[in-house]
Design an enzyme around this catalytic site. Structure first.
Site, mmCIF file in Angstrom:
data_model
loop_
_atom_site.group_PDB
_atom_site.id
_atom_site.type_symbol
_atom_site.label_atom_id
_atom_site.label_comp_id
_atom_site.label_asym_id
_atom_site.label_seq_id
_atom_site.Cartn_x
_atom_site.Cartn_y
_atom_site.Cartn_z
ATOM 1 N N SER A 169 0.850 -1.187 0.000
ATOM 2 C CA SER A 169 0.000 0.000 0.000
ATOM 3 C C SER A 169 0.881 1.231 0.000
ATOM 4 O O SER A 169 2.038 1.194 0.441
ATOM 5 C CB SER A 169 -0.898 0.008 1.235
ATOM 6 O OG SER A 169 -1.491 1.274 1.443
ATOM 7 N N TYR B 162 0.791 -0.086 10.683
ATOM 8 C CA TYR B 162 0.333 -0.454 9.345
ATOM 9 C C TYR B 162 1.416 -0.148 8.314
ATOM 10 O O TYR B 162 1.707 -0.968 7.432
ATOM 11 C CB TYR B 162 -0.944 0.306 9.006
ATOM 12 C CG TYR B 162 -1.504 -0.008 7.638
ATOM 13 C CD1 TYR B 162 -1.977 -1.278 7.325
ATOM 14 C CD2 TYR B 162 -1.567 0.974 6.646
ATOM 15 C CE1 TYR B 162 -2.495 -1.570 6.068
ATOM 16 C CE2 TYR B 162 -2.080 0.701 5.392
ATOM 17 C CZ TYR B 162 -2.546 -0.576 5.105
ATOM 18 O OH TYR B 162 -3.050 -0.857 3.847
#
Length: 317
Positions: A162, A187
């Site tokens: 991502s 994350y």
């Protein structure tokens, strides 16, 4: 030098941000091809499964909720469902042992499953859950099923990262956030790990004809946001107060799944590997952080991951 073995620049694939997974597969016949898609019954994974099946592939969907997968995927042909909890290394081992016992080769692996912005959660021996699920579980999975991947001849392994990798490099001093938890840094670290994993796997796997890629799928509203409050997404400008998408750059799930399907199947990537992709093309270098392409960090992460999981298909024998 970077961890990628292919120049990190666009190859003018002919596709773009609005291309769908079905469109990148137009003209590609996957009849007889087996693909493993982790989390292939929800969000981008579901659209990936649908697109691959539509092109003739047989798809092995592995995830934590096999009953939910059966409910969602019940109308699709050529789909197998198996239980796999990436946060539980015993579950990963059971899945891998069962698959290897089938004797089948595995030419396509899409490491799609993941969690995002989760509240502080510990799994296994106290590991931070996002790093454990998004990276360590997939690391252990690929290393355990490596004989089937290598046997396929020309296999590809796709690691769904991502743009969130911009939030954090690998925190070598504290990868499990013992010193204070930040959900976005956690994350980001996990997504950086996904890029580094693909880069180093590509280097290790080339001798067996296996190539690996990582990617940013784009901004998409899917169940990945389940840990986020509506007010938080409103603050970011993603949605309005009713939860309707506001960001014009957001993709549909069909568009969001396209880059991972492209990375797994595109003939334009034959002979290439290790690159970070975006919008159905190799991304330009400025779209990926240098630390995510650093070969020293990639090798170091591989060693750390092997130490933590106890699995390394490439260990000296």
């Amino acid at each position: 030098m970077t961890a990628t073995t292919t120049p990190q620049r666009k190859i003018d694939s002919g596709f773009g941000a609005r291309t769908t997974a079905a469109e990148v597969l137009r003209g590609i016949d996957l009849t007889g091809t087996l693909a493993l898609v982790t989390g292939g019954y929800s969000g981008l994974g579901l659209e990936t499964t649908r697109a691959l099946v539509g092109a003739g592939a047989r798809v092995l969907v592995a995830g934590r909720r096999p009953e939910e997968a059966r409910r969602v995927l019940g109308g699709l042909d050529r789909v197998e469902i198996a239980e796999l909890d990436l946060a539980d290394l015993d579950s990963v081992a059971r899945f891998a042992d069962t698959f290897l016992a089938s004797g089948r080769a595995l030419p396509l692996v899409i490491n799609n499953a993941g969690i995002m912005a989760a509240p502080e959660t510990r799994v296994g021996p106290g590991w931070e859950a996002q790093f454990a699920t998004n990276h360590l579980g997939h690391f252990a999975l690929v290393n355990r099923i490596w004989p089937a991947i290598a046997r396929a001849g020309g296999a590809r392994v796709v690691s769904v990262s991502s743009v969130g990798h911009h939030h954090s490099p690998i925190r070598w001093h504290d990868p499990h956030f013992a010193e204070g938890y930040d959900k976005w840094k956690a994350y980001g670290q996990a997504k950086t790990a996904n890029v580094l994993f693909a880069g180093w796997l590509d280097r290790l796997g080339r001798a067996s004809g296996v190539r690996a890629f990582s990617l940013h799928p784009g901004g998409i509203l899917t169940p990945l946001q389940r840990h986020m409050e509506l007010a938080e997404m409103v603050e970011y400008g993603w949605v309005d107060a009713e939860g309707n998408a506001l960001n014009p750059d957001f993709k549909s799930p069909e568009q969001g799944a396209a880059t991972q399907v492209w990375a797994a199947t595109s003939p334009a990537l034959d002979g290439l590997g290790g690159a970070y992709c975006e919008d159905c093309d190799i991304a330009d270098a400025e779209q990926v952080r240098e630390y995510a392409l650093d070969p020293e960090q990639a090798e170091r992460l591989w060693s750390l991951s092997a130490e933590l999981t106890g699995v390394n298909a490439f260990a000296a024998r």
